[in-house]
Design a protein around this motif. Structure first.
Motif, mmCIF file in Angstrom:
data_model
loop_
_atom_site.group_PDB
_atom_site.id
_atom_site.type_symbol
_atom_site.label_atom_id
_atom_site.label_comp_id
_atom_site.label_asym_id
_atom_site.label_seq_id
_atom_site.Cartn_x
_atom_site.Cartn_y
_atom_site.Cartn_z
ATOM 1 N N PRO A 57 11.020 1.690 -0.914
ATOM 2 C CA PRO A 57 11.562 2.738 -1.792
ATOM 3 C C PRO A 57 11.806 2.273 -3.212
ATOM 4 C CG PRO A 57 13.194 2.044 -0.169
ATOM 5 C CD PRO A 57 11.893 1.463 0.247
ATOM 6 N N LEU A 58 12.259 1.041 -3.363
ATOM 7 C CA LEU A 58 12.513 0.531 -4.703
ATOM 8 C C LEU A 58 11.210 0.414 -5.487
ATOM 9 C CD1 LEU A 58 14.501 -0.569 -6.764
ATOM 10 C CD2 LEU A 58 14.203 -2.837 -5.736
ATOM 11 N N ALA A 59 10.201 -0.213 -4.888
ATOM 12 C CA ALA A 59 8.923 -0.389 -5.576
ATOM 13 C C ALA A 59 8.227 0.951 -5.792
ATOM 14 C CB ALA A 59 8.031 -1.326 -4.760
ATOM 15 N N SER A 60 8.306 1.831 -4.795
ATOM 16 C CA SER A 60 7.658 3.133 -4.911
ATOM 17 C C SER A 60 8.288 3.965 -6.021
ATOM 18 C CB SER A 60 7.751 3.879 -3.579
ATOM 19 O OG SER A 60 7.185 5.162 -3.681
ATOM 20 N N THR A 114 7.080 5.167 -13.588
ATOM 21 C CA THR A 114 6.089 4.749 -14.578
ATOM 22 C C THR A 114 4.958 5.767 -14.702
ATOM 23 O OG1 THR A 114 6.581 2.424 -14.095
ATOM 24 C CG2 THR A 114 4.520 2.899 -15.232
ATOM 25 N N VAL A 115 4.475 6.245 -13.557
ATOM 26 C CA VAL A 115 3.361 7.185 -13.558
ATOM 27 C C VAL A 115 3.758 8.520 -14.176
ATOM 28 C CG1 VAL A 115 1.837 8.523 -12.061
ATOM 29 C CG2 VAL A 115 2.194 6.092 -11.621
ATOM 30 N N LEU A 168 0.827 -1.204 0.000
ATOM 31 C CA LEU A 168 0.000 0.000 0.000
ATOM 32 C C LEU A 168 0.866 1.261 0.000
ATOM 33 C CD1 LEU A 168 -2.771 -1.114 2.523
ATOM 34 C CD2 LEU A 168 -3.009 -0.805 0.055
ATOM 35 N N TRP A 169 1.943 1.267 0.759
ATOM 36 C CA TRP A 169 2.825 2.436 0.810
ATOM 37 C C TRP A 169 3.509 2.701 -0.529
ATOM 38 C CZ3 TRP A 169 5.000 0.890 6.212
ATOM 39 C CH2 TRP A 169 4.211 1.490 7.202
ATOM 40 N N THR A 170 3.649 1.674 -1.338
ATOM 41 C CA THR A 170 4.295 1.843 -2.642
ATOM 42 C C THR A 170 3.557 2.883 -3.489
ATOM 43 O OG1 THR A 170 5.171 -0.411 -2.641
ATOM 44 C CG2 THR A 170 4.879 0.635 -4.783
ATOM 45 N N ALA A 193 12.590 13.502 -4.537
ATOM 46 C CA ALA A 193 12.018 13.757 -3.216
ATOM 47 C C ALA A 193 11.591 12.448 -2.557
ATOM 48 C CB ALA A 193 10.826 14.699 -3.330
ATOM 49 N N ASN A 194 11.060 11.528 -3.344
ATOM 50 C CA ASN A 194 10.640 10.237 -2.814
ATOM 51 C C ASN A 194 11.832 9.446 -2.287
ATOM 52 O OD1 ASN A 194 8.601 8.289 -2.296
ATOM 53 N ND2 ASN A 194 9.226 7.154 -4.104
ATOM 54 N N LEU A 195 12.956 9.516 -2.996
ATOM 55 C CA LEU A 195 14.153 8.810 -2.547
ATOM 56 C C LEU A 195 14.683 9.395 -1.239
ATOM 57 C CD1 LEU A 195 16.044 8.282 -5.924
ATOM 58 C CD2 LEU A 195 15.051 6.511 -4.480
#
Length: 283
Positions: A246-249, A255-256, A13-15, A88-90
């Motif tokens: 973090p990798l999956a997110s 992709t998005v 879900l966090w991904t 920023a996500n990283l």
């Protein structure tokens, strides 16, 4: 279900959190945070209505819950709004490493070993690569200067979630359903700030759909699954599983947003994940 299954459900879900936050970045941050957190608290309402003890927690525990849920998500949404979302996500996903580094500071009877220091240096190197790679990314509408300012709330969100996760071990045990209270109070506080500090906006049907997904998923059920995992299993093993996030997110966010996987982003992700795994292996 096993603790590993609960942890993997939370991670899955966090991904989607960064991608949903980016899709909703046109909304004022206080409004976005408030609505999503209140929606996320809805599943626990029937439990509280049947048994008031489900939400009975000391004021100190409630304050900690507000600090974690409100502070973390508000800063993260600010970061995704003013900085390139992938980088920023990283930076935000330095929180698993910060949990290791801050553990001896915030928890008694824990020490920091040389391997922890090496892991910390690797993690911060990854954050630096992510920040510097923003020069080649798409700048946000606020301008180039805001690009770098946006990494400050990203780092702040990482610190808040790491410290919140550690401090939950220093307060009296609370039922998992109490997380719904944390979300409800945090959401109401955020909406109050929206009314005082932000302009009102009209929400489209698409916005409500994305808010429902964000609230019921990464800002709702994920917290319940994560709490159940920590209460049923070994926190160290569950922490290692969190490095899948973090990798999956990042992969989903690329992709998005339609951005290619550049060498600098791949290097930053590799450094942060390697550092986090190294830190948890230290004894």
């Amino acid at each position: 279900m096993s603790s590993t299954a609960y942890a993997l459900l939370a991670i899955a879900l966090w991904t989607s959190l960064a991608s949903l936050g980016t899709a909703l970045s046109h909304l004022p941050p206080f409004l976005l945070t408030g609505l999503a957190l209140i929606i996320g608290s809805v599943p626990s309402w029937p439990l509280a209505l049947r048994d008031r003890r489900a939400w009975k927690v000391p004021p100190r525990t409630l304050a900690l819950g507000i600090y974690g849920l409100f502070g973390y998500h508000f800063l993260l949404f600010i970061a995704l709004r003013y900085a390139p979302p992938v980088e920023a996500n990283l930076v935000n996903y330095l929180w698993p490493l910060l949990m290791v580094v801050l553990a001896p500071v915030l928890l008694p009877r824990m020490s920091l070993r040389p391997l922890h220091v090496i892991a910390a240096l690797l993690g911060f190197a990854g954050a630096a690569v992510a920040i510097l790679s923003a020069r080649g990314g798409a700048a946000p509408a606020a301008g180039a200067s805001a690009t770098y300012w946006g990494f400050v709330p990203a780092a702040g969100s990482a610190f808040i979630w790491a410290s919140y996760s550690l401090w939950t071990k220093r307060v009296p045990a609370f039922p998992t359903s109490a997380i719904g209270l944390f979300g409800l109070v945090s959401g109401a506080l955020s909406l109050a700030c929206h009314g005082l500090l932000e302009p009102s906006v009209a929400l489209l049907a698409r916005d409500w759909l994305l808010l429902a997904l964000c609230g019921l998923g990464p800002l709702g059920a994920a917290f319940f699954f994560w709490d159940m995992a920590l209460k049923r299993g070994d926190a160290r093993q569950i922490g290692i599983l969190s490095y899948i996030t973090p990798l999956a997110s990042t992969a989903l966010l690329l992709t998005v947003t339609g951005r290619p996987l550049t060498a600098s982003i791949a290097l930053a992700a590799a450094l942060i994940i390697a550092a986090a795994v190294m830190g948890t292996r230290a004894r």
